[in-house]
Design a protein around this motif. Structure first.
Motif, PDB file in Angstrom:
ATOM      1  N   VAL A  33      -6.039  42.713   7.833  1.00  0.00           N
ATOM      2  CA  VAL A  33      -5.556  42.371   6.497  1.00  0.00           C
ATOM      3  C   VAL A  33      -6.685  41.738   5.696  1.00  0.00           C
ATOM      4  CG1 VAL A  33      -3.889  41.019   5.172  1.00  0.00           C
ATOM      5  CG2 VAL A  33      -3.218  42.013   7.364  1.00  0.00           C
ATOM      6  N   ARG A  34      -6.959  42.306   4.516  1.00  0.00           N
ATOM      7  CA  ARG A  34      -8.007  41.796   3.634  1.00  0.00           C
ATOM      8  C   ARG A  34      -7.435  40.713   2.714  1.00  0.00           C
ATOM      9  NH1 ARG A  34      -7.199  41.806  -1.157  1.00  0.00           N
ATOM     10  NH2 ARG A  34      -7.038  44.004  -1.595  1.00  0.00           N
ATOM     11  N   HIS A  35      -8.176  39.606   2.610  1.00  0.00           N
ATOM     12  CA  HIS A  35      -7.838  38.530   1.677  1.00  0.00           C
ATOM     13  C   HIS A  35      -9.031  38.367   0.744  1.00  0.00           C
ATOM     14  CE1 HIS A  35      -4.427  37.261   4.195  1.00  0.00           C
ATOM     15  NE2 HIS A  35      -5.217  37.546   5.203  1.00  0.00           N
ATOM     16  N   LEU A  36      -8.791  38.459  -0.559  1.00  0.00           N
ATOM     17  CA  LEU A  36      -9.882  38.267  -1.525  1.00  0.00           C
ATOM     18  C   LEU A  36     -10.081  36.785  -1.804  1.00  0.00           C
ATOM     19  CD1 LEU A  36      -9.540  40.934  -4.363  1.00  0.00           C
ATOM     20  CD2 LEU A  36     -11.341  40.718  -2.655  1.00  0.00           C
ATOM     21  N   ILE A  37     -11.317  36.347  -1.731  1.00  0.00           N
ATOM     22  CA  ILE A  37     -11.687  35.002  -2.168  1.00  0.00           C
ATOM     23  C   ILE A  37     -12.202  35.180  -3.589  1.00  0.00           C
ATOM     24  CG2 ILE A  37     -13.191  33.021  -1.791  1.00  0.00           C
ATOM     25  CD1 ILE A  37     -13.395  33.957   1.168  1.00  0.00           C
ATOM     26  N   HIS A  38     -11.446  34.697  -4.555  1.00  0.00           N
ATOM     27  CA  HIS A  38     -11.803  34.910  -5.958  1.00  0.00           C
ATOM     28  C   HIS A  38     -13.008  34.066  -6.361  1.00  0.00           C
ATOM     29  CE1 HIS A  38      -8.338  37.382  -6.792  1.00  0.00           C
ATOM     30  NE2 HIS A  38      -7.577  36.493  -6.181  1.00  0.00           N
ATOM     31  N   LEU A  39     -13.719  34.557  -7.360  1.00  0.00           N
ATOM     32  CA  LEU A  39     -14.795  33.767  -7.957  1.00  0.00           C
ATOM     33  C   LEU A  39     -14.170  32.521  -8.585  1.00  0.00           C
ATOM     34  CD1 LEU A  39     -16.832  36.686  -9.567  1.00  0.00           C
ATOM     35  CD2 LEU A  39     -17.415  35.382  -7.524  1.00  0.00           C
ATOM     36  N   PRO A  40     -14.940  31.434  -8.721  1.00  0.00           N
ATOM     37  CA  PRO A  40     -14.327  30.161  -9.114  1.00  0.00           C
ATOM     38  C   PRO A  40     -13.714  30.133 -10.518  1.00  0.00           C
ATOM     39  CG  PRO A  40     -16.715  29.950  -8.892  1.00  0.00           C
ATOM     40  CD  PRO A  40     -16.348  31.314  -8.413  1.00  0.00           C
ATOM     41  N   ASN A  41     -14.226  30.940 -11.451  1.00  0.00           N
ATOM     42  CA  ASN A  41     -13.750  30.888 -12.837  1.00  0.00           C
ATOM     43  C   ASN A  41     -13.530  32.300 -13.370  1.00  0.00           C
ATOM     44  OD1 ASN A  41     -14.296  27.951 -13.102  1.00  0.00           O
ATOM     45  ND2 ASN A  41     -16.408  28.636 -12.867  1.00  0.00           N
ATOM     46  N   ALA A  42     -12.922  32.381 -14.551  1.00  0.00           N
ATOM     47  CA  ALA A  42     -12.773  33.688 -15.198  1.00  0.00           C
ATOM     48  C   ALA A  42     -14.156  34.249 -15.533  1.00  0.00           C
ATOM     49  CB  ALA A  42     -11.926  33.565 -16.462  1.00  0.00           C
ATOM     50  N   HIS A  43     -15.053  33.402 -16.026  1.00  0.00           N
ATOM     51  CA  HIS A  43     -16.420  33.805 -16.373  1.00  0.00           C
ATOM     52  C   HIS A  43     -17.389  33.096 -15.422  1.00  0.00           C
ATOM     53  CE1 HIS A  43     -14.967  35.628 -20.084  1.00  0.00           C
ATOM     54  NE2 HIS A  43     -14.167  34.584 -20.167  1.00  0.00           N
ATOM     55  N   ASN A  44     -18.227  33.866 -14.734  1.00  0.00           N
ATOM     56  CA  ASN A  44     -19.137  33.323 -13.718  1.00  0.00           C
ATOM     57  C   ASN A  44     -20.546  33.852 -13.958  1.00  0.00           C
ATOM     58  OD1 ASN A  44     -17.067  32.155 -11.599  1.00  0.00           O
ATOM     59  ND2 ASN A  44     -16.286  34.121 -12.286  1.00  0.00           N
ATOM     60  N   ASN A  45     -21.317  33.142 -14.780  1.00  0.00           N
ATOM     61  CA  ASN A  45     -22.693  33.547 -15.085  1.00  0.00           C
ATOM     62  C   ASN A  45     -22.781  35.024 -15.458  1.00  0.00           C
ATOM     63  OD1 ASN A  45     -23.741  30.969 -14.600  1.00  0.00           O
ATOM     64  ND2 ASN A  45     -23.856  31.373 -12.412  1.00  0.00           N
ATOM     65  N   GLY A  46     -21.913  35.450 -16.375  1.00  0.00           N
ATOM     66  CA  GLY A  46     -21.946  36.826 -16.854  1.00  0.00           C
ATOM     67  C   GLY A  46     -21.095  37.800 -16.058  1.00  0.00           C
ATOM     68  N   ILE A  47     -20.451  37.341 -15.001  1.00  0.00           N
ATOM     69  CA  ILE A  47     -19.586  38.216 -14.213  1.00  0.00           C
ATOM     70  C   ILE A  47     -18.143  37.770 -14.437  1.00  0.00           C
ATOM     71  CG2 ILE A  47     -18.927  38.956 -11.893  1.00  0.00           C
ATOM     72  CD1 ILE A  47     -21.874  38.482 -11.117  1.00  0.00           C
ATOM     73  N   PHE A  48     -17.344  38.695 -14.943  1.00  0.00           N
ATOM     74  CA  PHE A  48     -15.937  38.380 -15.211  1.00  0.00           C
ATOM     75  C   PHE A  48     -15.112  38.617 -13.947  1.00  0.00           C
ATOM     76  CE2 PHE A  48     -11.634  39.347 -16.687  1.00  0.00           C
ATOM     77  CZ  PHE A  48     -11.386  38.220 -17.438  1.00  0.00           C
ATOM     78  N   GLU A  49     -14.245  37.679 -13.614  1.00  0.00           N
ATOM     79  CA  GLU A  49     -13.386  37.756 -12.425  1.00  0.00           C
ATOM     80  C   GLU A  49     -12.207  38.694 -12.712  1.00  0.00           C
ATOM     81  OE1 GLU A  49     -11.780  38.213  -9.576  1.00  0.00           O
ATOM     82  OE2 GLU A  49     -12.862  36.516  -8.787  1.00  0.00           O
ATOM     83  N   VAL A  50     -12.479  39.988 -12.584  1.00  0.00           N
ATOM     84  CA  VAL A  50     -11.523  41.031 -12.942  1.00  0.00           C
ATOM     85  C   VAL A  50     -10.351  41.145 -11.963  1.00  0.00           C
ATOM     86  CG1 VAL A  50     -12.843  42.850 -11.799  1.00  0.00           C
ATOM     87  CG2 VAL A  50     -11.333  43.435 -13.667  1.00  0.00           C
ATOM     88  N   GLU A  51     -10.498  40.671 -10.739  1.00  0.00           N
ATOM     89  CA  GLU A  51      -9.408  40.756  -9.766  1.00  0.00           C
ATOM     90  C   GLU A  51      -8.353  39.671  -9.979  1.00  0.00           C
ATOM     91  OE1 GLU A  51      -8.760  43.071  -7.442  1.00  0.00           O
ATOM     92  OE2 GLU A  51     -10.548  44.221  -7.926  1.00  0.00           O
ATOM     93  N   LYS A  52      -8.698  38.612 -10.709  1.00  0.00           N
ATOM     94  CA  LYS A  52      -7.742  37.517 -10.926  1.00  0.00           C
ATOM     95  C   LYS A  52      -7.287  37.402 -12.379  1.00  0.00           C
ATOM     96  CE  LYS A  52      -6.847  32.721  -9.836  1.00  0.00           C
ATOM     97  NZ  LYS A  52      -7.311  31.493  -9.230  1.00  0.00           N
ATOM     98  N   TYR A  53      -8.070  37.955 -13.324  1.00  0.00           N
ATOM     99  CA  TYR A  53      -7.756  37.788 -14.734  1.00  0.00           C
ATOM    100  C   TYR A  53      -7.806  39.114 -15.489  1.00  0.00           C
ATOM    101  CZ  TYR A  53      -8.748  32.877 -13.769  1.00  0.00           C
ATOM    102  OH  TYR A  53      -8.740  31.617 -13.233  1.00  0.00           O
ATOM    103  N   TYR A  54      -6.950  39.222 -16.520  1.00  0.00           N
ATOM    104  CA  TYR A  54      -7.051  40.289 -17.514  1.00  0.00           C
ATOM    105  C   TYR A  54      -7.973  39.792 -18.612  1.00  0.00           C
ATOM    106  CZ  TYR A  54      -2.645  42.326 -15.777  1.00  0.00           C
ATOM    107  OH  TYR A  54      -1.661  42.889 -15.027  1.00  0.00           O
ATOM    108  N   ARG A  55      -8.593  40.738 -19.314  1.00  0.00           N
ATOM    109  CA  ARG A  55      -9.427  40.342 -20.449  1.00  0.00           C
ATOM    110  C   ARG A  55      -9.293  41.385 -21.542  1.00  0.00           C
ATOM    111  NH1 ARG A  55     -15.861  39.857 -19.845  1.00  0.00           N
ATOM    112  NH2 ARG A  55     -15.597  41.991 -19.140  1.00  0.00           N
ATOM    113  N   ASP A  56      -9.136  40.910 -22.787  1.00  0.00           N
ATOM    114  CA  ASP A  56      -9.128  41.784 -23.956  1.00  0.00           C
ATOM    115  C   ASP A  56      -9.779  41.001 -25.082  1.00  0.00           C
ATOM    116  OD1 ASP A  56      -8.706  43.673 -25.874  1.00  0.00           O
ATOM    117  OD2 ASP A  56      -6.523  43.601 -25.800  1.00  0.00           O
ATOM    118  N   GLY A  57     -11.073  41.233 -25.260  1.00  0.00           N
ATOM    119  CA  GLY A  57     -11.823  40.448 -26.240  1.00  0.00           C
ATOM    120  C   GLY A  57     -11.904  39.010 -25.787  1.00  0.00           C
ATOM    121  N   THR A  58     -11.451  38.098 -26.644  1.00  0.00           N
ATOM    122  CA  THR A  58     -11.483  36.678 -26.266  1.00  0.00           C
ATOM    123  C   THR A  58     -10.219  36.245 -25.537  1.00  0.00           C
ATOM    124  OG1 THR A  58     -10.581  36.048 -28.405  1.00  0.00           O
ATOM    125  CG2 THR A  58     -13.000  36.061 -28.199  1.00  0.00           C
TER     126      THR A  58
END
Length: 170
Positions: free
Chosen positions: A116-141
């Motif tokens: 069983v795979r468990h994802l460890i999410h990145l700490p924030n929605a925005h991480n030094n230019g990498i958006f945490e797409v597995e935990k958050y939706y994004r549409d513009g701002t």
């Protein structure tokens, strides 16, 4: 009427020479990256018809995608009977990981072992230019947290490709 339900089950060799092979135990896509996890498994004879799993070394291989995923930890969960794989974006891509808590895990021919795979999410929605797409939706701002698809909730049937079920061959 024919039942067209597909229950994909892979094979896992636990015979006397199993440590000779690197076996595919899990494959999926997260963060737009297709990856696979391979296991090298050492076993020994146990009671009649059983093999004891003495050691599992796991490694991850990223095939396609922009973000490398890493394998951070693996451990046998005695309460669920599964091997839990902890995967993280930008995580450990180079080291083999030893599966912990095996505690004389024994399997017979034709039994199943589930990873069983468990994802460890990145700490924030925005991480030094990498958006945490597995935990958050994004549409513009606008940013909103996604439902937890990996939980036991009925939001995503089939467990969202978070597990692999392998039939044991000895």
């Amino acid at each position: 009427m024919k039942n067209n339900t597909i229950t994909p089950t892979g094979l896992l060799y636990l015979g006397a020479t199993s440590e000779v092979y690197d076996q595919l135990v899990y494959a999926s896509q997260s963060y737009g990256t297709f990856y696979a996890i391979y296991a090298n498994i050492k076993t020994s004879a146990a009671s009649t018809g059983e093999r004891q799993i003495d050691e599992i070394k796991l490694r991850i291989l990223n095939y396609k995608g922009v973000i490398n995923l890493g394998l951070e930890k693996a451990e046998y969960n005695a309460s669920t009977g599964t091997i839990d794989l902890f995967v993280k974006a930008l995580g450990n891509t180079s080291k083999e990981i030893l599966c912990k808590k095996l505690n004389k895990l024994r399997k017979k021919d034709q039994e199943k072992l589930v990873f069983v795979r468990h994802l460890i999410h990145l700490p924030n929605a925005h991480n030094n230019g990498i958006f945490e797409v597995e935990k958050y939706y994004r549409d513009g701002t606008y940013t909103e947290e996604r439902p937890d698809y990996d939980s036991a909730s009925p939001v995503a049937p089939g467990g969202r490709c978070m597990m692999s079920e392998l039939k044991i061959l000895t």
